[in-house]
Enzyme design. Sequence first.
Site, mmCIF file in Angstrom:
data_model
loop_
_atom_site.group_PDB
_atom_site.id
_atom_site.type_symbol
_atom_site.label_atom_id
_atom_site.label_comp_id
_atom_site.label_asym_id
_atom_site.label_seq_id
_atom_site.Cartn_x
_atom_site.Cartn_y
_atom_site.Cartn_z
ATOM 1 N N SER A 106 -106.099 -36.947 -32.536
ATOM 2 C CA SER A 106 -106.830 -35.688 -32.475
ATOM 3 C C SER A 106 -107.888 -35.641 -33.578
ATOM 4 O O SER A 106 -108.753 -36.500 -33.646
ATOM 5 C CB SER A 106 -105.831 -34.529 -32.568
ATOM 6 O OG SER A 106 -106.442 -33.289 -32.322
ATOM 7 N N HIS A 131 -108.394 -36.556 -27.721
ATOM 8 C CA HIS A 131 -108.235 -35.587 -26.632
ATOM 9 C C HIS A 131 -109.133 -34.387 -26.900
ATOM 10 O O HIS A 131 -109.750 -34.279 -27.960
ATOM 11 C CB HIS A 131 -106.771 -35.161 -26.450
ATOM 12 C CG HIS A 131 -106.191 -34.411 -27.610
ATOM 13 N ND1 HIS A 131 -104.884 -33.989 -27.637
ATOM 14 C CD2 HIS A 131 -106.728 -34.001 -28.792
ATOM 15 C CE1 HIS A 131 -104.641 -33.358 -28.768
ATOM 16 N NE2 HIS A 131 -105.745 -33.348 -29.486
#
Length: 210
Positions: A106, A131
């Site tokens: 992330s 993501h």
Amino acid sequence: MRDPVETYMNLVPMVVEQTNRGERAYDIFSRLLKERIIFVTGPVEDGMATLIVAQLLFLEAENPKKEIAMYINSPGGVVTSGLAIYDTMQFIRPAVSTLCTGQAASMGSLLLCAGHKDMRFSLPNSRIMVHQPSGGFQGQATDIMLHAQEILSLKKRLNEIYVKHTGQSYKAIEDALERDKFLTAEAAAEFGLIDKVIDKRPEDPAPMAK
């Protein structure tokens, strides 16, 4: 039950150095900060981001021309906290090298790829995950709509940052971030998130900081 953070801090080793004024003790992280090494470890949140930003600014003030090494092992966290670190990395004058040890997921992966060009590394068994941002909201319909618009705006901005640092097209980044995408170190290098996978420290340690 004891606080695990307190237990961890009690286990941080101390390093004793001899100086012309006698002995001086440092915790291991403060000693490594003297060598211009910063650790981005654990969830990214406001408190942690403030400490990282302060260390970056301190090292710039100490020597604006000498590289800084950032070791990353993070599952990600708060987007705005991560962007505070990212913006500071781009703002300061010293080049910042990045090295993934363990995982960079992330916001951790965004910080990893934000290092200086040709100075972004990963150890061979590290995992990288990218993501899109996520969030949950409750309240009036209008408020939920406003939060959804903000999430979409953040998604676009994060995509643009990945495009800038990976060399991928916007469409490729958008497709990759649509769902959790896990990458080996080698795959991350092919995708442009890092420049090289290393398993030994280079003979010239300048890009990794001494």
